[in-house]
Design an enzyme around this catalytic site. Structure first.
Site, PDB file in Angstrom:
ATOM      1  N   HIS A  46     104.733 -88.837  53.140  1.00 41.82           N
ATOM      2  CA  HIS A  46     105.610 -89.497  54.102  1.00 41.82           C
ATOM      3  C   HIS A  46     105.482 -88.821  55.470  1.00 41.82           C
ATOM      4  CE1 HIS A  46     108.596 -90.810  50.635  1.00 41.82           C
ATOM      5  NE2 HIS A  46     107.407 -91.403  50.539  1.00 41.82           N
ATOM      6  N   GLU A  65      87.375 -86.944  66.798  1.00 38.42           N
ATOM      7  CA  GLU A  65      86.794 -86.735  65.463  1.00 38.42           C
ATOM      8  C   GLU A  65      87.177 -87.841  64.466  1.00 38.42           C
ATOM      9  OE1 GLU A  65      85.107 -83.593  64.354  1.00 38.42           O
ATOM     10  OE2 GLU A  65      84.811 -83.461  66.506  1.00 38.42           O
TER      11      GLU A  65
HETATM   12  P1  13P Z   1     108.620 -90.093  43.013  1.00 34.55           P
HETATM   13  O1  13P Z   1     109.642 -88.974  43.127  1.00 34.55           O
HETATM   14  O2  13P Z   1     108.895 -90.984  41.843  1.00 34.55           O
HETATM   15  O3  13P Z   1     107.217 -89.552  43.033  1.00 34.55           O
HETATM   16  O4  13P Z   1     108.785 -91.035  44.298  1.00 34.55           O
HETATM   17  C1  13P Z   1     108.640 -90.511  45.585  1.00 34.55           C
HETATM   18  C2  13P Z   1     108.067 -91.486  46.547  1.00 34.55           C
HETATM   19  O5  13P Z   1     107.538 -91.108  47.569  1.00 34.55           O
HETATM   20  C3  13P Z   1     108.147 -92.928  46.216  1.00 34.55           C
HETATM   21  O6  13P Z   1     107.297 -93.674  47.046  1.00 34.55           O
HETATM   22 ZN    ZN Z   2     106.892 -92.641  48.974  1.00 34.58          ZN
END
Ligand code: 13P
Ligand code: ZN
Length: 275
Positions: free
Chosen positions: A143, A171
């Site tokens: 994320h 790059e």
């Molecule tokens: P999990 O904890 O199940 O891996 O989910 C985290 C996540 O990023 C869902 O997209």
């Molecule tokens: Zn996620």
């Protein structure tokens, strides 16, 4: 080897979880990582396996992944905690002969399960392995904030994202000459987003999830982490430049400039995205 932690593949997996955490890409339980174990590594892991758990259907099927073993992060588990307590936060799963179900053979202690994104990882492994002659072994979902921020003001097309990211740092066209795919916003954690993502991963080695994050693939931990890092750094530069300039960039790398980089570095850039 006296403990699972001494198995090199597992050590590399733990290190990547720490590296991702340190980058700030894994708030709470955000993100997940899977690794398709090589046959020789499997022999190193086997002495530590426990009695296998029950088979669990995934809702997706990939015949070319039948009988494979994966290291996977656990659902709801925090990357921050993985290195200190691998047995509870990650595990190894075996895939059945139909390529439709997993069962736990190591780790994920205390009733833990593989990541909720395991169907997406699994289908991405399937198509990336097919696209790379079996080379692809790592699928990584994170994320990263700047890339996610871009999904709020850049049109959600592979062409728009690829061009912006290529032009954000010299790059970039060398690291991901194929560009990045873009999946529109969808509910995470199921078969539908898994199939949509894996369709794109047939021709991209990275795919953006709108308002959510990024999936990257690669043959090893270094390459896959490096791809995530390079894409997020490019996004950061773009967001910084757009913020500092009030959205009015004065200059950027030309399309012929991108072609020249590709030529000199010996990579094939996705020409259909160039003008
Ligand atoms: P999990 O904890 O199940 O891996 O989910 C985290 C996540 O990023 C869902 O997209
Ligand atoms: Zn996620």
């Amino acid at each position: 080897m006296k403990t699972m932690k001494e198995v090199p593949a597992l050590r590399e997996f733990l290190r990547m979880c720490r590296d991702g955490w340190e980058q700030g890409w894994h708030e709470r339980n955000g993100g997940n990582l899977t690794y398709r174990i090589k046959p020789e590594e499997l022999e190193e892991c086997r002495p530590f396996f426990k009695d296998a758990g029950p088979w669990k259907e995934m809702g997706v099927t990939a015949e070319n992944m039948a009988g494979e073993f994966f290291i996977t992060t656990g659902s709801g588990k925090f990357f921050r905690n993985v290195e200190d307590d691998p047995e509870h936060n990650i595990g190894i799963v075996e895939i059945n002969g139909e390529g439709s179900a997993w069962r736990i053979v190591w780790g994920l202690e205390g009733g833990a399960k593989p990541t909720s994104e395991f169907p997406s990882h699994f289908m991405n492994h399937s198509v990336r392995a097919a696209a790379t002659g079996g080379e692809c072994r790592v699928i990584y979902h994170a994320h990263p904030a700047n890339l996610i921020a871009m999904t709020y003001f850049v049109p959600l097309t592979a062409r728009d994202f690829s061009r912006i990211l290529w032009k954000s740092a010299t790059e970039c066209p060398v690291v991901f000459p194929g560009g990045v795919g873009v999946v529109p916003w969808m509910v995470p954690g199921g078969a539908e987003i898994a199939l949509a993502t894996s369709e794109l991963m047939k021709s991209y080695d990275a795919a953006v999830w709108a308002h959510h994050g990024l999936f990257c693939s690669g043959p090893d931990f270094d390459t896959t982490f490096g791809l995530m890092h390079t894409i997020e750094k490019a996004a950061q530069i773009y967001v910084l430049a757009m913020s500092a300039s009030g959205g009015k960039l004065l200059q950027t790398i030309s399309d012929d400039g991108l072609r020249a980089i590709a030529r000199d570095f010996g990579v094939t850039i996705r020409e259909e995205f160039l003008e």
